[in-house]
Scaffold this motif. Structure first.
Motif, PDB file in Angstrom:
ATOM      1  N   VAL A 239       0.840  -1.206   0.000  1.00 29.63           N
ATOM      2  CA  VAL A 239       0.000   0.000   0.000  1.00 29.63           C
ATOM      3  C   VAL A 239       0.872   1.252   0.000  1.00 29.63           C
ATOM      4  O   VAL A 239       1.767   1.400   0.845  1.00 29.63           O
ATOM      5  CB  VAL A 239      -0.930   0.039   1.231  1.00 29.63           C
ATOM      6  CG1 VAL A 239      -1.708   1.358   1.278  1.00 29.63           C
ATOM      7  CG2 VAL A 239      -1.906  -1.135   1.218  1.00 29.63           C
ATOM      8  N   ALA A 240       0.614   2.139  -0.940  1.00 29.79           N
ATOM      9  CA  ALA A 240       1.226   3.471  -0.957  1.00 29.79           C
ATOM     10  C   ALA A 240       0.174   4.467  -0.478  1.00 29.79           C
ATOM     11  O   ALA A 240      -0.948   4.478  -0.980  1.00 29.79           O
ATOM     12  CB  ALA A 240       1.693   3.829  -2.367  1.00 29.79           C
ATOM     13  N   THR A 264       3.964  -0.861   3.593  1.00 30.80           N
ATOM     14  CA  THR A 264       3.273   0.420   3.442  1.00 30.80           C
ATOM     15  C   THR A 264       4.279   1.559   3.459  1.00 30.80           C
ATOM     16  O   THR A 264       5.215   1.563   4.265  1.00 30.80           O
ATOM     17  CB  THR A 264       2.251   0.626   4.586  1.00 30.80           C
ATOM     18  OG1 THR A 264       1.339  -0.465   4.600  1.00 30.80           O
ATOM     19  CG2 THR A 264       1.476   1.922   4.422  1.00 30.80           C
ATOM     20  N   LYS A 265       4.095   2.531   2.553  1.00 30.47           N
ATOM     21  CA  LYS A 265       4.991   3.682   2.503  1.00 30.47           C
ATOM     22  C   LYS A 265       4.186   4.948   2.223  1.00 30.47           C
ATOM     23  O   LYS A 265       3.206   4.914   1.470  1.00 30.47           O
ATOM     24  CB  LYS A 265       6.056   3.479   1.415  1.00 30.47           C
ATOM     25  CG  LYS A 265       7.192   4.501   1.457  1.00 30.47           C
ATOM     26  CD  LYS A 265       8.351   4.080   0.559  1.00 30.47           C
ATOM     27  CE  LYS A 265       9.510   5.061   0.658  1.00 30.47           C
ATOM     28  NZ  LYS A 265      10.677   4.627  -0.151  1.00 30.47           N
ATOM     29  N   PHE A 266       4.609   6.053   2.847  1.00 36.58           N
ATOM     30  CA  PHE A 266       3.900   7.333   2.731  1.00 36.58           C
ATOM     31  C   PHE A 266       4.634   8.295   1.801  1.00 36.58           C
ATOM     32  O   PHE A 266       5.853   8.475   1.909  1.00 36.58           O
ATOM     33  CB  PHE A 266       3.768   7.980   4.112  1.00 36.58           C
ATOM     34  CG  PHE A 266       2.627   7.436   4.946  1.00 36.58           C
ATOM     35  CD1 PHE A 266       1.543   8.240   5.269  1.00 36.58           C
ATOM     36  CD2 PHE A 266       2.645   6.126   5.391  1.00 36.58           C
ATOM     37  CE1 PHE A 266       0.492   7.753   6.029  1.00 36.58           C
ATOM     38  CE2 PHE A 266       1.603   5.620   6.161  1.00 36.58           C
ATOM     39  CZ  PHE A 266       0.513   6.432   6.478  1.00 36.58           C
ATOM     40  N   PHE A 267       3.842   8.933   0.922  1.00 39.20           N
ATOM     41  CA  PHE A 267       4.377   9.900  -0.043  1.00 39.20           C
ATOM     42  C   PHE A 267       3.548  11.184   0.024  1.00 39.20           C
ATOM     43  O   PHE A 267       2.344  11.140   0.296  1.00 39.20           O
ATOM     44  CB  PHE A 267       4.304   9.341  -1.466  1.00 39.20           C
ATOM     45  CG  PHE A 267       5.039   8.042  -1.667  1.00 39.20           C
ATOM     46  CD1 PHE A 267       6.368   8.042  -2.064  1.00 39.20           C
ATOM     47  CD2 PHE A 267       4.407   6.824  -1.444  1.00 39.20           C
ATOM     48  CE1 PHE A 267       7.053   6.842  -2.256  1.00 39.20           C
ATOM     49  CE2 PHE A 267       5.073   5.629  -1.622  1.00 39.20           C
ATOM     50  CZ  PHE A 267       6.403   5.630  -2.035  1.00 39.20           C
ATOM     51  N   VAL A 310       5.711  11.859   6.407  1.00 38.56           N
ATOM     52  CA  VAL A 310       5.783  11.022   5.198  1.00 38.56           C
ATOM     53  C   VAL A 310       7.188  10.464   5.051  1.00 38.56           C
ATOM     54  O   VAL A 310       8.145  10.950   5.658  1.00 38.56           O
ATOM     55  CB  VAL A 310       5.404  11.815   3.928  1.00 38.56           C
ATOM     56  CG1 VAL A 310       3.948  12.234   3.969  1.00 38.56           C
ATOM     57  CG2 VAL A 310       6.306  13.051   3.744  1.00 38.56           C
ATOM     58  N   ASP A 311       7.312   9.426   4.227  1.00 39.24           N
ATOM     59  CA  ASP A 311       8.620   8.845   3.945  1.00 39.24           C
ATOM     60  C   ASP A 311       9.333   9.584   2.819  1.00 39.24           C
ATOM     61  O   ASP A 311      10.555   9.699   2.819  1.00 39.24           O
ATOM     62  CB  ASP A 311       8.457   7.366   3.572  1.00 39.24           C
ATOM     63  CG  ASP A 311       7.844   6.554   4.703  1.00 39.24           C
ATOM     64  OD1 ASP A 311       8.421   6.538   5.801  1.00 39.24           O
ATOM     65  OD2 ASP A 311       6.768   5.958   4.492  1.00 39.24           O
ATOM     66  N   GLU A 312       8.551  10.063   1.849  1.00 37.88           N
ATOM     67  CA  GLU A 312       9.120  10.833   0.736  1.00 37.88           C
ATOM     68  C   GLU A 312       8.247  12.048   0.468  1.00 37.88           C
ATOM     69  O   GLU A 312       7.023  11.920   0.339  1.00 37.88           O
ATOM     70  CB  GLU A 312       9.192   9.992  -0.542  1.00 37.88           C
ATOM     71  CG  GLU A 312      10.263   8.931  -0.532  1.00 37.88           C
ATOM     72  CD  GLU A 312      10.407   8.259  -1.901  1.00 37.88           C
ATOM     73  OE1 GLU A 312      10.053   8.892  -2.926  1.00 37.88           O
ATOM     74  OE2 GLU A 312      10.852   7.098  -1.942  1.00 37.88           O
ATOM     75  N   ILE A 313       8.893  13.218   0.407  1.00 38.89           N
ATOM     76  CA  ILE A 313       8.145  14.451   0.103  1.00 38.89           C
ATOM     77  C   ILE A 313       7.945  14.558  -1.406  1.00 38.89           C
ATOM     78  O   ILE A 313       8.903  14.505  -2.173  1.00 38.89           O
ATOM     79  CB  ILE A 313       8.888  15.685   0.634  1.00 38.89           C
ATOM     80  CG1 ILE A 313       8.948  15.651   2.168  1.00 38.89           C
ATOM     81  CG2 ILE A 313       8.205  16.968   0.159  1.00 38.89           C
ATOM     82  CD1 ILE A 313       9.774  16.757   2.789  1.00 38.89           C
ATOM     83  N   ILE A 314       6.693  14.702  -1.812  1.00 42.40           N
ATOM     84  CA  ILE A 314       6.337  14.843  -3.228  1.00 42.40           C
ATOM     85  C   ILE A 314       5.389  16.037  -3.355  1.00 42.40           C
ATOM     86  O   ILE A 314       4.413  16.140  -2.601  1.00 42.40           O
ATOM     87  CB  ILE A 314       5.620  13.589  -3.781  1.00 42.40           C
ATOM     88  CG1 ILE A 314       6.452  12.313  -3.516  1.00 42.40           C
ATOM     89  CG2 ILE A 314       5.316  13.759  -5.265  1.00 42.40           C
ATOM     90  CD1 ILE A 314       7.714  12.211  -4.312  1.00 42.40           C
ATOM     91  N   GLU A 315       5.666  16.915  -4.288  1.00 44.11           N
ATOM     92  CA  GLU A 315       4.818  18.096  -4.500  1.00 44.11           C
ATOM     93  C   GLU A 315       3.377  17.694  -4.829  1.00 44.11           C
ATOM     94  O   GLU A 315       3.146  16.761  -5.601  1.00 44.11           O
ATOM     95  CB  GLU A 315       5.395  18.931  -5.646  1.00 44.11           C
ATOM     96  CG  GLU A 315       4.626  20.211  -5.931  1.00 44.11           C
ATOM     97  CD  GLU A 315       5.167  20.952  -7.142  1.00 44.11           C
ATOM     98  OE1 GLU A 315       4.589  21.988  -7.503  1.00 44.11           O
ATOM     99  OE2 GLU A 315       6.168  20.478  -7.740  1.00 44.11           O
ATOM    100  N   ARG A 330       5.002   8.492  -8.460  1.00 46.06           N
ATOM    101  CA  ARG A 330       6.031   7.954  -7.569  1.00 46.06           C
ATOM    102  C   ARG A 330       5.510   6.731  -6.799  1.00 46.06           C
ATOM    103  O   ARG A 330       6.251   5.751  -6.587  1.00 46.06           O
ATOM    104  CB  ARG A 330       6.483   9.038  -6.578  1.00 46.06           C
ATOM    105  CG  ARG A 330       7.520   8.532  -5.571  1.00 46.06           C
ATOM    106  CD  ARG A 330       8.826   8.130  -6.259  1.00 46.06           C
ATOM    107  NE  ARG A 330       9.724   7.460  -5.288  1.00 46.06           N
ATOM    108  CZ  ARG A 330      10.072   6.188  -5.323  1.00 46.06           C
ATOM    109  NH1 ARG A 330       9.598   5.382  -6.279  1.00 46.06           N
ATOM    110  NH2 ARG A 330      10.893   5.678  -4.434  1.00 46.06           N
ATOM    111  N   ALA A 331       4.233   6.768  -6.419  1.00 45.79           N
ATOM    112  CA  ALA A 331       3.631   5.624  -5.724  1.00 45.79           C
ATOM    113  C   ALA A 331       3.640   4.390  -6.621  1.00 45.79           C
ATOM    114  O   ALA A 331       3.957   3.283  -6.169  1.00 45.79           O
ATOM    115  CB  ALA A 331       2.205   5.966  -5.301  1.00 45.79           C
ATOM    116  N   ILE A 332       3.317   4.582  -7.908  1.00 48.11           N
ATOM    117  CA  ILE A 332       3.330   3.467  -8.858  1.00 48.11           C
ATOM    118  C   ILE A 332       4.733   2.877  -8.976  1.00 48.11           C
ATOM    119  O   ILE A 332       4.912   1.653  -8.974  1.00 48.11           O
ATOM    120  CB  ILE A 332       2.812   3.923 -10.240  1.00 48.11           C
ATOM    121  CG1 ILE A 332       1.312   4.249 -10.167  1.00 48.11           C
ATOM    122  CG2 ILE A 332       3.071   2.848 -11.302  1.00 48.11           C
ATOM    123  CD1 ILE A 332       0.770   4.927 -11.418  1.00 48.11           C
TER     124      ILE A 332
END
Length: 339
Positions: A239-240, A264-267, A310-315, A330-332
């Motif tokens: 899960v993203a 599970t990872k957070f973006f 979050v684990d990765e900062i994404i705009e 990025r999640a894909i």
């Protein structure tokens, strides 16, 4: 002969006390009840000198003859408590709230986007298959209402995606401004998986709670929707989770439920910071209040008292089409990694 003046004085004082209580207006009684509830139940109640605060509040509204005129005193109370999640309602409208100081991560909030997300009218729930076996689910804020109906609508969409081959998931909470957490969690309980998934921590054990999923049903202590489990998932799927600064309140609660989940990872961006569970107290027929009573905690008992990270900062670009959405892209990528 004994002088009766002492007895007369005592009688006068007692009579005067009863008269004073009897002369309290409905407005004053309403204020008393609001203060009493906050003093006994607020998560931040121990940070306040209630004797001093009450004097200030009563002085501010000494001539008030309607509940609507209590606003200055109520604003002061929420400010002293530093409760940015608390609200007092009158005649179905917000009468009092406290925004607090703007935190660094909140400085880039677009008020127009914030209002659109909070309205619940612009960005809708979505569920679709992308990239063959990836299910995309956008969970938006939901109102108080028919929990079974709302939960079923989400679960039915999840079941359709499973039938179409979804085995990995993007849970998009970036457009979730809060509301009713029960259908949000119940609807995707199969994806989250059974077990203790978090809870809340209040001032006392009695004011704390446990969040748990049992056989695909979400339980908030003993309260549950008890929805029929139509498409159980037997394994822990990848899960993203996407969050933004607009993810708030029960949207953040759902994010916390997904924290520390395996695979599970957070973006995206850290969340708004309305990370408290609130209660609901009906004061009178037209007046109600909701104050912070506990912080969220995840399945490993980590407390969230600022925001969800979050684990990765994404705009985040709210208006972007899904095929041009940086967070989704990025999640894909991560979901397709062979790890």
């Amino acid at each position: 002969m004994k002088k009766p003046w002492k007895y007369i004085l005592v009688f006068f004082l007692i009579s005067n006390s009863f008269t004073s209580c009897a002369q309290k207006s409905e407005t004053e009684l309403t204020l008393d009840k609001i203060i009493e509830h906050a003093e006994n139940n607020s998560l931040y109640r121990k940070n306040v000198d209630w004797t001093s605060l009450k004097k200030e509040m009563y002085a501010l509204v000494k001539n008030a003859d309607s509940v609507s005129q209590l606003k200055p005193a109520l604003n002061l109370m929420l400010k002293k408590l530093n409760d940015t999640h608390g609200r007092v309602f009158y005649n179905n409208q917000v009468l009092s709230y406290y925004n607090g100081e703007i935190k660094e991560h909140q400085k880039n909030i677009d008020i127009a986007i914030y209002n659109e997300i909070q309205s619940g009218q612009v960005y809708e729930f979505k569920a679709s298959i992308i990239e063959n076996d990836i299910g995309y689910v956008r969970i938006v804020g939901l109102p108080v209402g028919d929990n079974e109906k709302m939960s079923s609508e989400i679960q039915n969409s999840i079941c359709e995606l499973i039938q179409k081959g979804a085995k990995k998931w993007i849970i998009d909470l970036r457009y979730n401004g809060g509301g009713n957490m029960f259908p949000m969690v119940e609807g995707i309980s199969n994806i989250i998986g059974d077990g203790i998934v978090g809870g809340t921590k209040g001032v006392t054990i009695q004011e704390s709670s446990v969040w748990q999923i049992k056989n695909g049903d979400f339980f908030y202590d003993e309260q549950t929707v008890a929805l029929e489990n139509k498409c159980p998932i037997t394994d822990k799927q990848k899960v993203a989770v996407l969050t933004s600064v607009y993810t708030a309140s029960s949207g953040e609660a759902l994010a916390v439920i997904l924290k520390k989940r395996v695979k599970t990872k957070f973006f995206g961006n850290i969340t708004m910071g309305m990370i408290t569970a609130t209660d609901w107290k009906q004061i009178d027929s037209l007046t109600a209040m909701s104050i912070s009573v506990s912080y969220y905690k995840d399945r490993e008992n980590n407390l969230y008292n600022q925001y969800v990270d979050v684990d990765e900062i994404i705009e985040f670009e709210p208006k972007a089409e899904i095929n041009k959405d940086k967070g989704v892209s990025r999640a894909i990528e991560w979901l397709n990694e062979q790890k």
